[in-house]
Design an enzyme around this catalytic site. Sequence first.
Site, mmCIF file in Angstrom:
data_model
loop_
_atom_site.group_PDB
_atom_site.id
_atom_site.type_symbol
_atom_site.label_atom_id
_atom_site.label_comp_id
_atom_site.label_asym_id
_atom_site.label_seq_id
_atom_site.Cartn_x
_atom_site.Cartn_y
_atom_site.Cartn_z
ATOM 1 N N ARG A 16 27.029 38.513 58.733
ATOM 2 C CA ARG A 16 27.043 39.981 58.845
ATOM 3 C C ARG A 16 26.283 40.584 57.669
ATOM 4 O O ARG A 16 25.897 39.877 56.733
ATOM 5 C CB ARG A 16 28.467 40.524 58.943
ATOM 6 C CG ARG A 16 29.395 40.174 57.808
ATOM 7 C CD ARG A 16 30.829 40.590 58.162
ATOM 8 N NE ARG A 16 31.817 40.043 57.263
ATOM 9 C CZ ARG A 16 32.271 40.678 56.176
ATOM 10 N NH1 ARG A 16 31.808 41.862 55.870
ATOM 11 N NH2 ARG A 16 33.185 40.114 55.415
ATOM 12 N N ASN A 70 23.507 34.620 49.348
ATOM 13 C CA ASN A 70 23.695 36.067 49.542
ATOM 14 C C ASN A 70 25.154 36.485 49.590
ATOM 15 O O ASN A 70 25.477 37.634 49.279
ATOM 16 C CB ASN A 70 23.002 36.448 50.869
ATOM 17 C CG ASN A 70 23.639 37.655 51.503
ATOM 18 O OD1 ASN A 70 23.355 38.791 51.119
ATOM 19 N ND2 ASN A 70 24.530 37.435 52.471
ATOM 20 N N SER A 121 22.859 42.633 42.278
ATOM 21 C CA SER A 121 23.206 44.034 42.563
ATOM 22 C C SER A 121 22.757 44.890 41.391
ATOM 23 O O SER A 121 22.658 44.403 40.255
ATOM 24 C CB SER A 121 24.727 44.149 42.725
ATOM 25 O OG SER A 121 25.132 45.498 42.651
ATOM 26 N N TYR A 134 33.105 42.540 39.248
ATOM 27 C CA TYR A 134 31.926 42.443 40.125
ATOM 28 C C TYR A 134 30.632 42.514 39.305
ATOM 29 O O TYR A 134 29.743 41.669 39.447
ATOM 30 C CB TYR A 134 31.965 43.575 41.151
ATOM 31 C CG TYR A 134 30.803 43.603 42.109
ATOM 32 C CD1 TYR A 134 30.741 42.721 43.196
ATOM 33 C CD2 TYR A 134 29.755 44.509 41.945
ATOM 34 C CE1 TYR A 134 29.673 42.750 44.083
ATOM 35 C CE2 TYR A 134 28.684 44.544 42.828
ATOM 36 C CZ TYR A 134 28.648 43.668 43.899
ATOM 37 O OH TYR A 134 27.593 43.693 44.782
ATOM 38 N N ALA A 136 30.085 41.881 36.179
ATOM 39 C CA ALA A 136 29.875 40.715 35.314
ATOM 40 C C ALA A 136 29.334 39.533 36.109
ATOM 41 O O ALA A 136 28.435 38.822 35.649
ATOM 42 C CB ALA A 136 31.193 40.343 34.624
ATOM 43 N N LYS A 138 27.569 39.710 38.842
ATOM 44 C CA LYS A 138 26.204 39.994 39.307
ATOM 45 C C LYS A 138 25.203 39.953 38.147
ATOM 46 O O LYS A 138 24.038 39.604 38.336
ATOM 47 C CB LYS A 138 26.172 41.345 40.032
ATOM 48 C CG LYS A 138 26.927 41.330 41.356
ATOM 49 C CD LYS A 138 26.339 40.308 42.315
ATOM 50 C CE LYS A 138 26.995 40.297 43.671
ATOM 51 N NZ LYS A 138 26.378 39.346 44.602
#
Length: 232
Positions: A16, A70, A121, A134, A136, A138
């Site tokens: 998705r 991903n 991101s 999140y 950290a 990325k």
Amino acid sequence: MIDLTGKRAFVTGGTRGIGRATATLLERAGAAVAVTSRTQGGDLGDAPTAQRVVANAINELGGLDILVVNHGVWPADDVPLSKMSDAQWESTRRANLDAMFYICRAAIAQMSSGTIVLVSSTAGQRGEAYHADYAATKGAVISLTKSLAVELAPEITVNCVAPGWVDTEMSQPAFGMRDAGSGKRAIEATIPLGRIASADDVAGPIVFLCSPLARHITGEILNVNGGSVLCG
Ligand SMILES: NC(=O)c1ccc[n+]([C@@H]2O[C@H](COP(=O)([O-])OP(=O)(O)OC[C@H]3O[C@@H](n4cnc5c(N)ncnc54)[C@H](OP(=O)(O)O)[C@@H]3O)[C@@H](O)[C@H]2O)c1
């Protein structure tokens, strides 16, 4: 223009969102594509599971030329770091970073040439208040990209795509679907190009990086954010 006929691609989180759009575009370019997700293949934050999932994909495809890591999670609730639980920190790290390490380690051992794209991101570039777990992970993906790019040259290129807001299931809580989409309008107002990306808007740059058109690019962090974060 982009012809990936004969190439074998594996996309994590490919069922998705950005992953599915990427898998579809890779197929349209002629590649053979295998995908995985937590539901389909198991939790990639578990090393033996990641190893098995990569082995299955390579078995199915007969080899591996393109790896797109991903998959990921974004815990939607705003949580200050001072109140963040060990459980949240660990679960985000396992899904977003440990899994990337496990997948890359297993895949690289089977790749003599080709290309890898990791998905980070804007949060990894500028941080994200109340989502430090999140951000950290990325940020670490960006460092991982640059480290691997040099380790694996010249046989394998390694690049990263850093999306801003994308209209997928992950971001629906932030868009405020429950208050008539006002969160979405507020976010759009911060983006110079004036709109939130679709999954296809991110899939295109990923497929470009997987293609021969990007053959002299490695270690790149490609901004796909409508101008919201301008990092060189
Ligand atoms: N959406 C955005 O605004 C945005 C912005 C910047 C960066 N990104 C990044 O882009 C990537 C894709 O995001 P998306 O918006 O397309 O997400 P999404 O729609 O929520 O899809 C996430 C995918 O990752 C899989 N997944 C999650 N945790 C996993 C785990 N531990 N093991 C195996 N598979 C796992 C999910 O599997 P299941 O379906 O089985 O759960 C699903 O296929 C992520 O790395 C995300 O951080 C997204």
